[in-house]
Design a protein around this motif. Structure first.
Motif, PDB file in Angstrom:
ATOM      1  N   PHE A 293       0.829  -1.217   0.000  1.00 12.73           N
ATOM      2  CA  PHE A 293       0.000   0.000   0.000  1.00 12.73           C
ATOM      3  C   PHE A 293       0.861   1.265   0.000  1.00 12.73           C
ATOM      4  O   PHE A 293       0.523   2.255  -0.647  1.00 12.73           O
ATOM      5  CB  PHE A 293      -0.951  -0.007   1.200  1.00 12.73           C
ATOM      6  N   LEU A 294       1.998   1.237   0.724  1.00 13.57           N
ATOM      7  CA  LEU A 294       2.864   2.415   0.754  1.00 13.57           C
ATOM      8  C   LEU A 294       3.502   2.676  -0.607  1.00 13.57           C
ATOM      9  O   LEU A 294       3.834   3.824  -0.924  1.00 13.57           O
ATOM     10  CB  LEU A 294       3.957   2.223   1.805  1.00 13.57           C
ATOM     11  N   SER A 295       3.682   1.642  -1.397  1.00 17.11           N
ATOM     12  CA  SER A 295       4.329   1.802  -2.702  1.00 17.11           C
ATOM     13  C   SER A 295       3.422   2.475  -3.723  1.00 17.11           C
ATOM     14  O   SER A 295       3.905   3.017  -4.721  1.00 17.11           O
ATOM     15  CB  SER A 295       4.764   0.427  -3.245  1.00 17.11           C
ATOM     16  N   TYR A 296       2.127   2.444  -3.481  1.00 21.77           N
ATOM     17  CA  TYR A 296       1.188   2.956  -4.487  1.00 21.77           C
ATOM     18  C   TYR A 296       1.233   4.482  -4.509  1.00 21.77           C
ATOM     19  O   TYR A 296       0.926   5.130  -3.514  1.00 21.77           O
ATOM     20  CB  TYR A 296      -0.234   2.486  -4.189  1.00 21.77           C
ATOM     21  N   PRO A 297       1.613   5.096  -5.616  1.00 23.09           N
ATOM     22  CA  PRO A 297       1.737   6.560  -5.676  1.00 23.09           C
ATOM     23  C   PRO A 297       0.364   7.218  -5.801  1.00 23.09           C
ATOM     24  O   PRO A 297      -0.612   6.575  -6.200  1.00 23.09           O
ATOM     25  CB  PRO A 297       2.568   6.784  -6.942  1.00 23.09           C
ATOM     26  N   LEU A 390      11.909  -1.077  -1.189  1.00 21.98           N
ATOM     27  CA  LEU A 390      11.865  -1.908   0.015  1.00 21.98           C
ATOM     28  C   LEU A 390      11.020  -3.156  -0.203  1.00 21.98           C
ATOM     29  O   LEU A 390      11.325  -4.233   0.323  1.00 21.98           O
ATOM     30  CB  LEU A 390      11.290  -1.111   1.191  1.00 21.98           C
ATOM     31  N   TYR A 391       9.943  -3.016  -0.967  1.00 21.48           N
ATOM     32  CA  TYR A 391       9.088  -4.165  -1.281  1.00 21.48           C
ATOM     33  C   TYR A 391       9.905  -5.242  -1.999  1.00 21.48           C
ATOM     34  O   TYR A 391       9.790  -6.435  -1.698  1.00 21.48           O
ATOM     35  CB  TYR A 391       7.917  -3.707  -2.150  1.00 21.48           C
ATOM     36  N   GLY A 392      10.743  -4.821  -2.936  1.00 23.73           N
ATOM     37  CA  GLY A 392      11.585  -5.767  -3.655  1.00 23.73           C
ATOM     38  C   GLY A 392      12.598  -6.449  -2.751  1.00 23.73           C
ATOM     39  O   GLY A 392      12.831  -7.657  -2.854  1.00 23.73           O
ATOM     40  N   VAL A 393      13.215  -5.667  -1.852  1.00 18.68           N
ATOM     41  CA  VAL A 393      14.181  -6.242  -0.907  1.00 18.68           C
ATOM     42  C   VAL A 393      13.510  -7.291  -0.029  1.00 18.68           C
ATOM     43  O   VAL A 393      14.042  -8.389   0.191  1.00 18.68           O
ATOM     44  CB  VAL A 393      14.803  -5.131  -0.032  1.00 18.68           C
ATOM     45  N   LEU A 394      12.318  -6.957   0.468  1.00 15.76           N
ATOM     46  CA  LEU A 394      11.603  -7.895   1.323  1.00 15.76           C
ATOM     47  C   LEU A 394      11.203  -9.160   0.563  1.00 15.76           C
ATOM     48  O   LEU A 394      11.253 -10.274   1.107  1.00 15.76           O
ATOM     49  CB  LEU A 394      10.362  -7.221   1.912  1.00 15.76           C
TER      50      LEU A 394
END
Length: 425
Positions: A293-297, A390-394
């Motif tokens: 949700f945080l990634s959504y611009p 960060l989503y990708g790292v996780l």
């Protein structure tokens, strides 16, 4: 008398070590506050900010590796005190820096404060039994709340005495903590001093060649490295993305840092009770949902209807954003404790060397992620691009853990089958 603890003086050792770690951590993240002033004064880009944040994180990360080997070889109490005394002059020099390069070079010196975790964790683990290590390390790790001290105290210092006095005031505070620690903290217990010669030595080459240690390092890179990066990044994110004032941005970041730090002790207890691996897996899933949700611009759409156009705007407001960040912070606090509990289960006699290496890899997240944040934000032009990263790292962490868990279960089944004569040796 022992009561629940292994050695007399363990409560005092844990308390003083945690206070000292909090003081060091408050120094280590000082640039999170200074950056807002420097961004305006020096006209810094997002990448410049990332480089500024990375400077103290770099030395704090890399020096944790030799610090771990030193802590296994020598009394960590005196190493801990010496480390604090070495950092004090760098804070006194802070008012004399005038350019980005000056602040970056000084940041490398200030970053020595980041090695405090390695010395402290080695000092603390000598005082507790194995089934209490998760709780003890969790309490010690609550010293991450030193970030909250900086976020709360630094703006007050600026208002009352000006930017140029932050360094000297912090220098006096760190010096006092160092002297009190060296004076009052008990030396490592005799049993631990004797056990030092019974510890199984491990070389850096062996550590680097152990895949399992790299897995733990990757987990810690996310739960600690991203926590550190967010402390540094969030103040300016709130200011730039939501047009908040500096004080409001600091207040929201303070909320994130304080809550994430204080639950680390609870995370250690959960890891002792339910196992570090189970806690880690839960933490990763919670963070994955929040980061989605945080990634959504912020997005505006126009749907061409039968009679008229329908305009839809999708945007996460500051309160929803803060709630999601709060949940991530809580999860990361649990994760930081559970990773070290699991590490202690596998390497109880090598916590200095192995723990220092894992801590270094985690702290490198605080060095590399702010730079990566700046690069993706400048390249994509979207503030939320940092959360996409960060989503990708996780996702990489979760895939790694899933494969590792399946491999471990398969090996256990094979071992059981061999033990029961279902397979030939």
């Amino acid at each position: 008398m022992k009561n629940n603890l292994l050695f007399r003086g363990s409560s005092r050792a844990l308390t003083l070590a945690t206070i000292a770690f909090g003081a060091n951590f408050s120094v280590w993240v000082l640039y999170a506050v200074l950056a807002l002033e420097l961004q305006h004064r020096l006209s810094l880009t997002a990448l410049d900010l990332g480089l500024l944040f990375a400077a103290p994180m770099l030395t704090g990360a890399l020096l944790r590796i030799p610090a771990g080997f030193l802590a296994d070889r020598f009394n960590p109490k005196y190493l801990y005190g010496a480390q604090m005394l070495i950092v004090v002059p760098s804070l006194l020099a802070l008012p004399y820096m005038s350019s980005l390069v000056d602040h970056m070079l000084l940041g490398l010196w200030i970053g020595i404060s980041g090695t405090s975790f390695t010395f402290g964790i080695s000092y603390v683990t000598d005082w507790f039994e194995r089934n209490q290590q998760g709780t003890a390390m969790g309490i010690f790790g609550a010293g991450n709340a030193g970030a909250a001290i900086t976020l709360a105290a630094a703006p007050y210092i600026v208002d009352k005495w000006g930017w140029e006095n932050i360094g000297p005031i912090y220098a006096v505070g760190l010096l006092m903590v160092a002297l009190v620690f060296l004076w009052l903290a008990p030396s490592r217990p005799r049993q631990a001093e004797n056990a030092r010669f019974e510890k199984i030595s491990i070389s850096l080459k062996e550590i680097v060649g152990t895949l399992q240690i790299w897995r733990f390092s990757l987990y810690y890179y996310f739960v600690f490295g991203s926590f550190l990066a967010l402390i540094l990044w969030l103040p300016q994110y709130y200011v730039n993305a939501y047009n908040l004032s500096i004080k409001q941005a600091m207040a929201f970041t303070l909320f994130f840092a304080a809550t994430s730090s204080m639950v680390r002790a609870l995370g250690g207890w959960f890891a002792d009770r339910y196992g570090g691996r189970a806690v880690n897996w839960t933490v990763f899933w919670i963070c994955l949902v929040c980061l989605f949700f945080l990634s959504y611009p912020p997005t505006s759409m126009t749907i061409h209807g039968v009679d008229s156009d329908v305009h839809i705007t999708i945007e996460i407001n500051v309160w929803v954003f803060t709630a999601l960040i709060f949940v991530i912070g809580i999860a990361q606090g649990f994760g930081r404790a559970s990773v070290y509990k699991t590490l202690n289960d596998y390497y109880p006699r090598q916590m200095g060397a192995v723990g220092g290496f894992v801590a270094a890899m985690g702290a490198l997240g605080g060095c590399t992620l702010p730079i990566a944040f700046g690069l993706v934000v400048d390249a994509v032009g979207i503030y939320s691009a940092c959360f996409m990263l960060l989503y990708g790292v996780l996702a990489i962490c979760m895939i790694t853990m899933f494969i590792a868990n399946k491999t471990d279960r398969f090996k256990r089944r094979v071992q059981w089958a061999q033990n029961h004569n279902f397979l030939d040796d």
